[in-house]
Motif scaffolding. Structure first.
Motif, short mmCIF file in Angstrom:
data_model
loop_
_atom_site.label_atom_id
_atom_site.label_comp_id
_atom_site.label_asym_id
_atom_site.label_seq_id
_atom_site.Cartn_x
_atom_site.Cartn_y
_atom_site.Cartn_z
N ARG A 7 3.97 -3.13 0.64
CA ARG A 7 4.73 -2.43 -0.39
C ARG A 7 4.03 -2.49 -1.75
O ARG A 7 4.62 -2.84 -2.78
CB ARG A 7 6.15 -2.98 -0.49
CG ARG A 7 6.93 -2.91 0.82
CD ARG A 7 8.41 -3.05 0.60
NE ARG A 7 8.92 -1.86 -0.07
CZ ARG A 7 10.23 -1.67 -0.38
NH1 ARG A 7 11.11 -2.60 -0.06
NH2 ARG A 7 10.61 -0.58 -1.00
N SER A 9 2.56 -1.14 -5.07
CA SER A 9 2.77 -0.05 -6.02
C SER A 9 1.98 -0.32 -7.29
O SER A 9 1.75 -1.49 -7.65
CB SER A 9 4.26 0.10 -6.38
OG SER A 9 5.03 0.41 -5.23
N LYS A 23 2.73 4.07 -4.51
CA LYS A 23 4.13 3.76 -4.29
C LYS A 23 4.34 3.22 -2.87
O LYS A 23 4.14 3.94 -1.88
CB LYS A 23 5.00 5.01 -4.51
CG LYS A 23 6.49 4.76 -4.31
CD LYS A 23 7.06 3.81 -5.35
CE LYS A 23 8.59 3.72 -5.23
NZ LYS A 23 9.15 2.73 -6.18
N ASP A 24 4.71 1.95 -2.78
CA ASP A 24 5.10 1.32 -1.50
C ASP A 24 4.06 1.51 -0.39
O ASP A 24 4.40 1.89 0.73
CB ASP A 24 6.45 1.86 -1.03
CG ASP A 24 7.61 1.33 -1.87
OD1 ASP A 24 7.45 0.25 -2.47
OD2 ASP A 24 8.66 2.00 -1.93
N THR A 26 1.87 0.31 2.48
CA THR A 26 1.89 -0.79 3.43
C THR A 26 0.98 -0.47 4.61
O THR A 26 1.07 0.61 5.19
CB THR A 26 3.31 -1.05 3.94
OG1 THR A 26 4.15 -1.46 2.85
CG2 THR A 26 3.32 -2.15 4.99
N GLU A 60 3.55 -4.03 -8.28
CA GLU A 60 4.49 -4.61 -7.32
C GLU A 60 3.78 -4.77 -5.98
O GLU A 60 2.79 -4.10 -5.70
CB GLU A 60 5.72 -3.71 -7.14
CG GLU A 60 6.58 -3.54 -8.37
CD GLU A 60 7.74 -2.59 -8.14
OE1 GLU A 60 7.88 -2.09 -7.00
OE2 GLU A 60 8.50 -2.33 -9.09
N GLY A 61 4.33 -5.64 -5.14
CA GLY A 61 3.78 -5.80 -3.80
C GLY A 61 2.75 -6.90 -3.69
O GLY A 61 2.43 -7.59 -4.67
N LYS A 217 1.41 7.97 -2.08
CA LYS A 217 2.21 7.49 -0.96
C LYS A 217 1.49 7.72 0.36
O LYS A 217 0.74 8.68 0.50
CB LYS A 217 3.57 8.21 -0.94
CG LYS A 217 4.41 7.99 -2.18
CD LYS A 217 5.71 8.76 -2.09
CE LYS A 217 6.57 8.56 -3.34
NZ LYS A 217 7.84 9.30 -3.28
#
Length: 219
Positions: A7, A9, A23-24, A26, A60-61, A217
């Motif tokens: 995840r 970002s 974005k996210d 993975t 993030e992540g 994404k």
């Protein structure tokens, strides 16, 4: 797993506007697998590669390499970890202009404090077919030769993870094809995991896995 992104970002701000570069995202890959990252211009490919290399930190992540979370490392620890585990091949080569081919390839060996620096550097320059050009400076070499020096430099410590950002992007088609053959061969012979950013879908299909980015994404 050699590489795990969970995840991930990345955000940037321009004034009061927040831009989502990633974005996210993975994914995970095993040791000695090859992964291509493809997508249109501005899709976040190079941003993701910079995060995987530890050159930037995600908003993030989490990113793990061989079980080590990059986010838990200090800047000094991250620099040491990157030098020991990650090789990077840039589109623009990023060679030291005042150093010869031999000195450029010797540099990561000297920083790592290993033995037989010149011998190991010569070995890798021989592998990329530049044994006759070891004392030439980057401005005395062609684009293809500079990229071969860059590949030798990125691979000379036999890192577990080899990251390449459009390594044939500045080369003509024939030279670029030879460079990519060399890069895949180097990764295979040294048992490295290759992560390749490319816009060439045919080249992407040579990898074991493909990661398609659109607007930051995974598609």
């Amino acid at each position: 797993m050699i590489l795990e992104a969970n995840r991930v970002s990345q955000y940037f701000t321009q004034g009061e506007t927040r831009i989502e570069a990633l974005k996210d995202v993975t994914f995970q890959i095993k040791k000695k697998e090859n992964l291509s990252i493809v997508g249109p211009s501005g899709s976040g490919k190079t941003t993701l590669l910079s995060l995987l290399a530890g050159l930037d930190r995600p908003s993030e992540g989490e990113i793990k390499i061989n079980g080590t979370s990059l986010g838990e490392l200090s800047e000094q620890e991250l620099t040491m970890f990157r030098g020991q585990n990650i090789g990077i091949v840039f589109q623009q080569f990023h060679l030291m202009p005042h150093l010869t081919a031999l000195e450029n390839v010797s540099l990561p060996l000297e920083i790592a404090g290993v033995d037989q620096v010149k011998e190991r550097a010569r070995e890798f320059l021989h592998f990329v077919g530049l044994e006759q050009r070891i004392n030439h400076f980057p401005n005395q070499l062609s684009g293809g030769e500079n990229q071969r020096v860059a590949i030798a430099r990125a691979s000379v410590l036999r890192p577990q993870l080899l990251l390449a950002d459009e390594p044939s992007g500045n080369l003509d088609t024939q030279t670029g094809s030879r460079i990519m053959d060399l890069l895949f061969q180097m990764a295979q012979d040294s048992e490295m995991t290759l992560v390749l950013v490319t816009h060439d879908l045919n080249l992407a299909k040579r990898c074991d896995k493909e990661l398609h980015l659109v607007g930051g994404k995974v598609q």
